[in-house]
Scaffold this motif. Structure first.
Motif, PDB file in Angstrom:
ATOM      1  N   ALA A   1     -12.762   4.672  -7.425  1.00 48.35           N
ATOM      2  CA  ALA A   1     -11.978   5.266  -8.261  1.00 48.35           C
ATOM      3  C   ALA A   1     -10.478   5.221  -7.819  1.00 48.35           C
ATOM      4  CB  ALA A   1     -12.084   6.857  -8.070  1.00 48.35           C
ATOM      5  N   GLN A   2     -10.209   4.948  -6.511  1.00 48.67           N
ATOM      6  CA  GLN A   2      -8.807   4.692  -5.997  1.00 48.67           C
ATOM      7  C   GLN A   2      -8.463   3.275  -6.611  1.00 48.67           C
ATOM      8  OE1 GLN A   2      -9.651   5.734  -1.773  1.00 48.67           O
ATOM      9  NE2 GLN A   2      -8.454   7.422  -2.116  1.00 48.67           N
ATOM     10  N   ALA A   3      -9.452   2.285  -6.595  1.00 47.51           N
ATOM     11  CA  ALA A   3      -9.251   0.734  -7.050  1.00 47.51           C
ATOM     12  C   ALA A   3      -8.966   1.111  -8.762  1.00 47.51           C
ATOM     13  CB  ALA A   3     -10.161   0.106  -6.783  1.00 47.51           C
TER      14      ALA A   3
ATOM     15  N   CYS B   1       0.966  -1.306   0.037  1.00 50.32           N
ATOM     16  CA  CYS B   1       0.063  -0.034   0.181  1.00 50.32           C
ATOM     17  C   CYS B   1       0.947   1.220  -0.001  1.00 50.32           C
ATOM     18  CB  CYS B   1      -1.133  -0.159   1.114  1.00 50.32           C
ATOM     19  SG  CYS B   1      -2.466  -1.194   0.989  1.00 50.32           S
ATOM     20  N   VAL B   2       2.169   1.103   0.127  1.00 47.21           N
ATOM     21  CA  VAL B   2       3.142   2.315  -0.019  1.00 47.21           C
ATOM     22  C   VAL B   2       2.939   3.201  -1.225  1.00 47.21           C
ATOM     23  CG1 VAL B   2       5.524   3.061   0.044  1.00 47.21           C
ATOM     24  CG2 VAL B   2       4.746   1.535   1.702  1.00 47.21           C
ATOM     25  N   GLY B   3       2.533   4.459  -1.016  1.00 44.03           N
ATOM     26  CA  GLY B   3       2.308   5.358  -2.091  1.00 44.03           C
ATOM     27  C   GLY B   3       0.963   5.022  -2.888  1.00 44.03           C
TER      28      GLY B   3
ATOM     29  N   LEU C   1      -6.513   0.582   2.031  1.00 47.13           N
ATOM     30  CA  LEU C   1      -6.663   0.226   3.325  1.00 47.13           C
ATOM     31  C   LEU C   1      -6.093  -1.339   3.646  1.00 47.13           C
ATOM     32  CD1 LEU C   1     -10.646   1.061   2.972  1.00 47.13           C
ATOM     33  CD2 LEU C   1      -8.578   2.446   4.240  1.00 47.13           C
ATOM     34  N   GLU C   2      -5.869  -1.932   2.580  1.00 48.70           N
ATOM     35  CA  GLU C   2      -5.684  -3.580   2.758  1.00 48.70           C
ATOM     36  C   GLU C   2      -4.982  -4.133   1.756  1.00 48.70           C
ATOM     37  OE1 GLU C   2      -7.672  -7.444   4.768  1.00 48.70           O
ATOM     38  OE2 GLU C   2      -8.886  -5.651   3.803  1.00 48.70           O
TER      39      GLU C   2
END
Length: 128
Positions: free
Chosen positions: A82-84, A58-60, A65-66
């Motif tokens: 949107a992030q996915a 998940c860095v950056g 969340l997981e």
């Protein structure tokens, strides 16, 4: 109808309404799918080599969340759809379902395994 009976009826109606609305809100349902449950369910079919890897994967990644890695794929859960979707712009092979993104980069599973992964993620959404 007594005051207590009306209160119980109101609570029951609210519970039924919430259940119906939850079924109509796939984004809400998908936000409650945890990768840890999906990938390590002892009662169901699981992937092989499942390992929690949030700190490294998940860095950056905004809203991550997981994250989990398996022998077959990398799984990510985000705060928003949107992030996915954004993650998919950085991988060569993967898919997105709601707030979950799956990358097959570096694992190169067969098309049959990829379809099984899609079914696993989509099936989890239908159970919430």
């Amino acid at each position: 109808m007594t005051r207590r009976s009306r209160s119980i009826a109101a609570i029951a109606l609210a519970a039924v309404t919430t259940g119906i609305l939850a079924g109509c809100a796939p984004g809400w349902a998908r936000s409650h799918v945890y990768l840890s449950d999906l990938l390590t369910n002892p009662d169901g079919v699981t992937t092989t080599g499942a390992r929690e890897a949030t700190d490294e994967l998940c860095v950056g990644l905004d809203g991550c969340l997981e994250a989990w890695t398996t022998d077959q794929a990398y799984f990510y859960r985000f705060e928003s759809n949107a992030q996915a979707e954004q993650l998919l712009t950085t991988v060569t092979d993967g898919f997105q379902s709601g707030r979950i993104a799956v990358s097959f980069d570096e694992t190169a599973p067969s098309e049959q395994v990829k379809q099984w992964m899609r079914d696993l993620v989509e099936g989890a959404h239908s159970l919430t």
